[in-house]
Design a protein around this motif. Sequence first.
Motif, short mmCIF file in Angstrom:
data_model
loop_
_atom_site.label_atom_id
_atom_site.label_comp_id
_atom_site.label_asym_id
_atom_site.label_seq_id
_atom_site.Cartn_x
_atom_site.Cartn_y
_atom_site.Cartn_z
N GLN A 53 39.56 44.67 44.14
CA GLN A 53 40.42 44.93 45.29
C GLN A 53 39.69 45.67 46.41
OE1 GLN A 53 44.69 45.96 44.32
NE2 GLN A 53 43.78 46.40 42.33
N SER A 54 38.63 46.43 46.05
CA SER A 54 37.92 47.18 47.08
C SER A 54 36.50 47.49 46.63
CB SER A 54 38.64 48.50 47.39
OG SER A 54 38.50 49.41 46.30
N THR A 55 35.64 47.80 47.58
CA THR A 55 34.27 48.20 47.29
C THR A 55 34.25 49.52 46.54
OG1 THR A 55 33.44 47.03 49.23
CG2 THR A 55 32.05 48.78 48.33
N GLU A 56 35.08 50.46 46.96
CA GLU A 56 35.13 51.77 46.31
C GLU A 56 35.51 51.64 44.84
OE1 GLU A 56 34.80 55.68 45.44
OE2 GLU A 56 34.09 54.63 47.23
N LEU B 78 29.89 37.38 37.34
CA LEU B 78 30.78 36.99 38.42
C LEU B 78 31.76 35.94 37.90
CD1 LEU B 78 31.35 37.23 41.50
CD2 LEU B 78 29.87 35.24 41.80
N ALA B 79 33.04 36.19 38.11
CA ALA B 79 34.09 35.26 37.67
C ALA B 79 35.02 35.00 38.86
CB ALA B 79 34.85 35.86 36.50
N GLY B 80 36.06 34.22 38.62
CA GLY B 80 37.07 34.00 39.64
C GLY B 80 36.90 32.71 40.41
N GLY B 81 37.48 31.63 39.88
CA GLY B 81 37.52 30.36 40.61
C GLY B 81 36.19 29.65 40.75
N LEU B 82 35.26 29.93 39.86
CA LEU B 82 33.95 29.27 39.93
C LEU B 82 34.02 27.88 39.33
CD1 LEU B 82 31.61 32.21 38.89
CD2 LEU B 82 32.09 31.39 41.21
N GLU B 83 33.41 26.92 40.01
CA GLU B 83 33.31 25.55 39.51
C GLU B 83 32.08 24.91 40.15
OE1 GLU B 83 33.96 23.18 41.94
OE2 GLU B 83 34.92 24.49 43.40
N PHE C 36 37.89 35.59 44.98
CA PHE C 36 38.15 36.83 45.71
C PHE C 36 37.08 37.00 46.78
CE2 PHE C 36 35.36 38.03 42.21
CZ PHE C 36 34.46 38.91 42.79
N ASP C 37 37.28 37.98 47.64
CA ASP C 37 36.35 38.23 48.74
C ASP C 37 35.08 38.86 48.18
OD1 ASP C 37 34.97 38.83 51.02
OD2 ASP C 37 36.49 40.18 51.87
N ARG C 38 34.04 38.06 48.04
CA ARG C 38 32.80 38.56 47.42
C ARG C 38 32.04 39.52 48.34
NH1 ARG C 38 32.42 32.75 45.99
NH2 ARG C 38 33.55 32.55 44.02
N ALA C 39 32.44 39.58 49.59
CA ALA C 39 31.82 40.56 50.50
C ALA C 39 32.16 41.99 50.08
CB ALA C 39 32.29 40.31 51.93
N LEU C 40 33.17 42.16 49.22
CA LEU C 40 33.54 43.49 48.75
C LEU C 40 32.55 44.04 47.72
CD1 LEU C 40 37.38 42.96 48.21
CD2 LEU C 40 36.29 44.26 50.05
N ILE C 41 31.69 43.17 47.17
CA ILE C 41 30.77 43.60 46.12
C ILE C 41 29.62 44.39 46.75
CG2 ILE C 41 29.25 42.87 44.25
CD1 ILE C 41 30.87 40.28 44.08
N PRO C 42 29.47 45.66 46.39
CA PRO C 42 28.35 46.44 46.92
C PRO C 42 27.09 46.14 46.11
CG PRO C 42 29.62 47.79 45.44
CD PRO C 42 30.31 46.45 45.47
N ARG C 43 26.02 46.78 46.45
CA ARG C 43 24.81 46.69 45.62
C ARG C 43 25.06 47.49 44.35
NH1 ARG C 43 19.61 45.21 45.94
NH2 ARG C 43 18.07 46.37 44.71
N LEU C 44 25.13 46.81 43.23
CA LEU C 44 25.43 47.46 41.96
C LEU C 44 24.17 47.56 41.11
CD1 LEU C 44 28.77 45.60 41.09
CD2 LEU C 44 28.53 47.96 41.92
N HIS C 45 24.01 48.67 40.45
CA HIS C 45 22.87 48.85 39.54
C HIS C 45 23.20 48.35 38.14
CE1 HIS C 45 20.75 51.07 42.63
NE2 HIS C 45 21.85 51.79 42.82
N ALA D 265 39.05 37.98 40.13
CA ALA D 265 40.04 38.08 41.20
C ALA D 265 41.24 38.90 40.76
CB ALA D 265 40.49 36.67 41.60
N TYR D 266 41.81 39.65 41.72
CA TYR D 266 43.06 40.37 41.45
C TYR D 266 44.22 39.43 41.69
CZ TYR D 266 46.99 43.53 41.88
OH TYR D 266 48.21 44.14 41.72
N GLN D 267 45.10 39.35 40.72
CA GLN D 267 46.32 38.56 40.83
C GLN D 267 47.44 39.42 40.25
OE1 GLN D 267 46.18 35.71 42.36
NE2 GLN D 267 48.03 34.53 41.88
N LYS D 268 48.42 39.76 41.05
CA LYS D 268 49.49 40.65 40.60
C LYS D 268 50.16 40.09 39.34
CE LYS D 268 53.55 43.19 42.18
NZ LYS D 268 54.49 43.45 43.30
N GLY D 269 50.29 40.96 38.34
CA GLY D 269 50.96 40.56 37.11
C GLY D 269 50.09 39.83 36.12
N GLN D 270 48.80 39.63 36.46
CA GLN D 270 47.89 38.94 35.56
C GLN D 270 46.64 39.78 35.34
OE1 GLN D 270 48.32 34.58 37.49
NE2 GLN D 270 46.96 34.65 35.73
N TYR D 271 46.13 39.73 34.11
CA TYR D 271 44.91 40.47 33.79
C TYR D 271 43.66 39.64 34.03
CZ TYR D 271 47.36 44.46 31.81
OH TYR D 271 48.13 45.59 31.65
N GLY D 272 43.81 38.34 34.25
CA GLY D 272 42.65 37.50 34.50
C GLY D 272 42.98 36.05 34.22
#
Length: 208
Positions: A108-111, A155-160, A141-150, A128-135
Amino acid sequence: MTQIKLCGLTREEDIAAVNRWRPDYVGFVFANSRRRVTPEQARYLKDGLDPRIKAVGVFTNEPVPFIIELCETGVIEMVQLHGDETEEYIRALKRKTACPVIKAIRVQSTEQLLQAEKLSCDLLLLDAYQKGQYGGSGKTFDRALIPRLHKPFFLAGGLESGNIAQAVGECHPFGIDVSSGAETDGLKDESKIRQIIEIIRSRPSFTS
């Protein structure tokens, strides 16, 4: 090379397909889902799985002893937590098993992701966040929210097959996690499994 995880296997036909195309990981879903399997079903499927492919158990808010038994009996080799599991829960789990732990985050957010990176899990899975669902929604989802992670992440969510090359090129994940994108009419489709694996493995620039 980007790792490939195919999640939600339920049938002998699924095992035969992954044995032919050899992703790095497969997922058995023990959470509430149309892809849910029992421990007995998972054990049967695991017995037929190529030993070079690691089996991941997917759980949502399960009691720790239930997960530990599946680890100790060799049904799974990695644990994926897809619910509201806390840092205390993760630590309690890791005290009892050497199996690597993946914590799924519904983005849902970078933070939120910067905070998630502090968890004691071994890897993250960004979905992806979907209300009422765990996955397992099949939504992106908006992949621009992903910061540089160590910490390495799947990566999941609608990949094909139509979007996976771009997604990996943009995000440089440790691995990709595909479920509905490898299905036709709710069942795993070997031709889609093959396409996804060939796309990832034919691109030498896809490195983690």
